[in-house]
Design a protein around this motif. Structure first.
Motif, PDB file in Angstrom:
ATOM      1  N   ARG A   1      92.823   7.770 -38.108  1.00  0.00           N
ATOM      2  CA  ARG A   1      91.389   7.904 -38.387  1.00  0.00           C
ATOM      3  C   ARG A   1      90.693   6.543 -38.277  1.00  0.00           C
ATOM      4  O   ARG A   1      89.605   6.440 -37.704  1.00  0.00           O
ATOM      5  CB  ARG A   1      91.173   8.492 -39.778  1.00  0.00           C
ATOM      6  N   GLU A   2      91.326   5.530 -38.808  1.00  0.00           N
ATOM      7  CA  GLU A   2      90.755   4.188 -38.723  1.00  0.00           C
ATOM      8  C   GLU A   2      90.613   3.751 -37.265  1.00  0.00           C
ATOM      9  O   GLU A   2      89.578   3.188 -36.871  1.00  0.00           O
ATOM     10  CB  GLU A   2      91.631   3.192 -39.490  1.00  0.00           C
ATOM     11  N   LEU A   3      91.641   4.024 -36.451  1.00  0.00           N
ATOM     12  CA  LEU A   3      91.564   3.703 -35.025  1.00  0.00           C
ATOM     13  C   LEU A   3      90.394   4.426 -34.361  1.00  0.00           C
ATOM     14  O   LEU A   3      89.657   3.836 -33.568  1.00  0.00           O
ATOM     15  CB  LEU A   3      92.863   4.093 -34.313  1.00  0.00           C
ATOM     16  N   ARG A   4      90.236   5.702 -34.700  1.00  0.00           N
ATOM     17  CA  ARG A   4      89.155   6.483 -34.102  1.00  0.00           C
ATOM     18  C   ARG A   4      87.795   5.891 -34.452  1.00  0.00           C
ATOM     19  O   ARG A   4      86.906   5.787 -33.606  1.00  0.00           O
ATOM     20  CB  ARG A   4      89.217   7.942 -34.554  1.00  0.00           C
ATOM     21  N   LEU A   5      87.629   5.495 -35.692  1.00  0.00           N
ATOM     22  CA  LEU A   5      86.346   4.949 -36.126  1.00  0.00           C
ATOM     23  C   LEU A   5      86.040   3.597 -35.487  1.00  0.00           C
ATOM     24  O   LEU A   5      84.872   3.238 -35.320  1.00  0.00           O
ATOM     25  CB  LEU A   5      86.306   4.844 -37.648  1.00  0.00           C
ATOM     26  N   LEU A   6      87.083   2.872 -35.110  1.00  0.00           N
ATOM     27  CA  LEU A   6      86.892   1.564 -34.481  1.00  0.00           C
ATOM     28  C   LEU A   6      86.769   1.644 -32.959  1.00  0.00           C
ATOM     29  O   LEU A   6      86.356   0.677 -32.319  1.00  0.00           O
ATOM     30  CB  LEU A   6      88.054   0.633 -34.853  1.00  0.00           C
ATOM     31  N   GLU A   7      87.122   2.791 -32.398  1.00  0.00           N
ATOM     32  CA  GLU A   7      87.168   2.949 -30.941  1.00  0.00           C
ATOM     33  C   GLU A   7      85.771   3.176 -30.362  1.00  0.00           C
ATOM     34  O   GLU A   7      84.962   3.908 -30.929  1.00  0.00           O
ATOM     35  CB  GLU A   7      88.082   4.130 -30.588  1.00  0.00           C
ATOM     36  N   ASP A   8      85.508   2.554 -29.222  1.00  0.00           N
ATOM     37  CA  ASP A   8      84.221   2.712 -28.536  1.00  0.00           C
ATOM     38  C   ASP A   8      84.235   3.846 -27.509  1.00  0.00           C
ATOM     39  O   ASP A   8      83.227   4.491 -27.286  1.00  0.00           O
ATOM     40  CB  ASP A   8      83.828   1.414 -27.830  1.00  0.00           C
TER      41      ASP A   8
ATOM     42  N   GLN B   1      88.221   8.566 -28.532  1.00  0.00           N
ATOM     43  CA  GLN B   1      87.861   9.084 -29.860  1.00  0.00           C
ATOM     44  C   GLN B   1      88.204  10.566 -29.953  1.00  0.00           C
ATOM     45  O   GLN B   1      88.736  11.025 -30.968  1.00  0.00           O
ATOM     46  CB  GLN B   1      86.365   8.898 -30.141  1.00  0.00           C
ATOM     47  N   THR B   2      87.906  11.293 -28.893  1.00  0.00           N
ATOM     48  CA  THR B   2      88.200  12.728 -28.862  1.00  0.00           C
ATOM     49  C   THR B   2      89.706  12.972 -28.953  1.00  0.00           C
ATOM     50  O   THR B   2      90.158  13.854 -29.696  1.00  0.00           O
ATOM     51  CB  THR B   2      87.625  13.368 -27.590  1.00  0.00           C
ATOM     52  N   ALA B   3      90.471  12.199 -28.210  1.00  0.00           N
ATOM     53  CA  ALA B   3      91.931  12.341 -28.255  1.00  0.00           C
ATOM     54  C   ALA B   3      92.456  12.028 -29.654  1.00  0.00           C
ATOM     55  O   ALA B   3      93.324  12.749 -30.173  1.00  0.00           O
ATOM     56  CB  ALA B   3      92.580  11.424 -27.223  1.00  0.00           C
ATOM     57  N   LEU B   4      91.928  10.982 -30.270  1.00  0.00           N
ATOM     58  CA  LEU B   4      92.356  10.631 -31.628  1.00  0.00           C
ATOM     59  C   LEU B   4      91.943  11.703 -32.632  1.00  0.00           C
ATOM     60  O   LEU B   4      92.689  12.019 -33.568  1.00  0.00           O
ATOM     61  CB  LEU B   4      91.780   9.270 -32.029  1.00  0.00           C
ATOM     62  N   LEU B   5      90.770  12.294 -32.429  1.00  0.00           N
ATOM     63  CA  LEU B   5      90.318  13.371 -33.309  1.00  0.00           C
ATOM     64  C   LEU B   5      91.255  14.574 -33.215  1.00  0.00           C
ATOM     65  O   LEU B   5      91.573  15.213 -34.227  1.00  0.00           O
ATOM     66  CB  LEU B   5      88.888  13.769 -32.961  1.00  0.00           C
ATOM     67  N   ASN B   6      91.731  14.851 -32.009  1.00  0.00           N
ATOM     68  CA  ASN B   6      92.700  15.946 -31.832  1.00  0.00           C
ATOM     69  C   ASN B   6      94.003  15.648 -32.569  1.00  0.00           C
ATOM     70  O   ASN B   6      94.615  16.550 -33.156  1.00  0.00           O
ATOM     71  CB  ASN B   6      92.961  16.196 -30.349  1.00  0.00           C
ATOM     72  N   VAL B   7      94.426  14.394 -32.548  1.00  0.00           N
ATOM     73  CA  VAL B   7      95.634  14.005 -33.282  1.00  0.00           C
ATOM     74  C   VAL B   7      95.391  14.156 -34.786  1.00  0.00           C
ATOM     75  O   VAL B   7      96.248  14.668 -35.513  1.00  0.00           O
ATOM     76  CB  VAL B   7      96.060  12.563 -32.932  1.00  0.00           C
ATOM     77  N   GLU B   8      94.222  13.739 -35.249  1.00  0.00           N
ATOM     78  CA  GLU B   8      93.870  13.916 -36.664  1.00  0.00           C
ATOM     79  C   GLU B   8      93.958  15.388 -37.053  1.00  0.00           C
ATOM     80  O   GLU B   8      94.480  15.731 -38.113  1.00  0.00           O
ATOM     81  CB  GLU B   8      92.440  13.436 -36.933  1.00  0.00           C
ATOM     82  N   HIS B   9      93.427  16.246 -36.188  1.00  0.00           N
ATOM     83  CA  HIS B   9      93.471  17.682 -36.465  1.00  0.00           C
ATOM     84  C   HIS B   9      94.915  18.175 -36.555  1.00  0.00           C
ATOM     85  O   HIS B   9      95.252  18.988 -37.418  1.00  0.00           O
ATOM     86  CB  HIS B   9      92.709  18.453 -35.392  1.00  0.00           C
ATOM     87  N   GLY B  10      95.773  17.661 -35.672  1.00  0.00           N
ATOM     88  CA  GLY B  10      97.191  18.026 -35.724  1.00  0.00           C
ATOM     89  C   GLY B  10      97.818  17.628 -37.051  1.00  0.00           C
ATOM     90  O   GLY B  10      98.560  18.413 -37.652  1.00  0.00           O
ATOM     91  N   PHE B  11      97.507  16.417 -37.524  1.00  0.00           N
ATOM     92  CA  PHE B  11      98.012  15.990 -38.830  1.00  0.00           C
ATOM     93  C   PHE B  11      97.511  16.916 -39.927  1.00  0.00           C
ATOM     94  O   PHE B  11      98.259  17.320 -40.817  1.00  0.00           O
ATOM     95  CB  PHE B  11      97.578  14.552 -39.148  1.00  0.00           C
ATOM     96  N   PHE B  12      96.222  17.255 -39.864  1.00  0.00           N
ATOM     97  CA  PHE B  12      95.645  18.149 -40.871  1.00  0.00           C
ATOM     98  C   PHE B  12      96.385  19.486 -40.903  1.00  0.00           C
ATOM     99  O   PHE B  12      96.710  20.000 -41.975  1.00  0.00           O
ATOM    100  CB  PHE B  12      94.152  18.378 -40.589  1.00  0.00           C
ATOM    101  N   MET B  13      96.660  20.046 -39.725  1.00  0.00           N
ATOM    102  CA  MET B  13      97.340  21.337 -39.665  1.00  0.00           C
ATOM    103  C   MET B  13      98.761  21.256 -40.225  1.00  0.00           C
ATOM    104  O   MET B  13      99.215  22.162 -40.920  1.00  0.00           O
ATOM    105  CB  MET B  13      97.350  21.866 -38.224  1.00  0.00           C
ATOM    106  N   VAL B  14      99.459  20.177 -39.927  1.00  0.00           N
ATOM    107  CA  VAL B  14     100.822  20.002 -40.448  1.00  0.00           C
ATOM    108  C   VAL B  14     100.787  19.908 -41.974  1.00  0.00           C
ATOM    109  O   VAL B  14     101.555  20.582 -42.673  1.00  0.00           O
ATOM    110  CB  VAL B  14     101.501  18.749 -39.840  1.00  0.00           C
ATOM    111  N   VAL B  15      99.879  19.103 -42.498  1.00  0.00           N
ATOM    112  CA  VAL B  15      99.781  18.935 -43.949  1.00  0.00           C
ATOM    113  C   VAL B  15      99.362  20.248 -44.608  1.00  0.00           C
ATOM    114  O   VAL B  15      99.888  20.620 -45.661  1.00  0.00           O
ATOM    115  CB  VAL B  15      98.824  17.781 -44.316  1.00  0.00           C
TER     116      VAL B  15
END
Length: 75
Positions: A26-33, A38-52
């Motif tokens: 999430r921190e990487l996504r917020l720092l990315e231009d 950002q979209t790819a990182l958001l998809n990874v965040e969503h994957g983490f959310f689903m696993v948790v």
């Protein structure tokens, strides 16, 4: 019942570790231009959310199993 308790303990340990990785992503996504990255990182965040989320469901079901076992409904 003992096995359920062991699994719950491991889920909590793993969940804590996953949460740390989620925060880093999430921190990487917020720092990315780059919007594409950002979209790819958001998809990874969503994957983490689903696993948790799945781990939380499993933990709840294991807790219900422990309760049922204490009531004598599970041998």
């Amino acid at each position: 019942m003992k096995l359920s308790q062991e699994i719950v303990k491991k889920l909590l340990e793993c969940g804590t570790e996953l949460d740390e990785y989620y925060r880093k992503i999430r921190e990487l996504r917020l720092l990315e231009d780059s919007l594409a990255f950002q979209t790819a990182l958001l998809n990874v965040e969503h994957g983490f959310f689903m696993v948790v989320h799945s781990m939380n469901i499993l933990r709840e079901q294991l807790s219900l199993l422990i309760v049922a076992s204490k009531k004598g409904k599970v041998v």
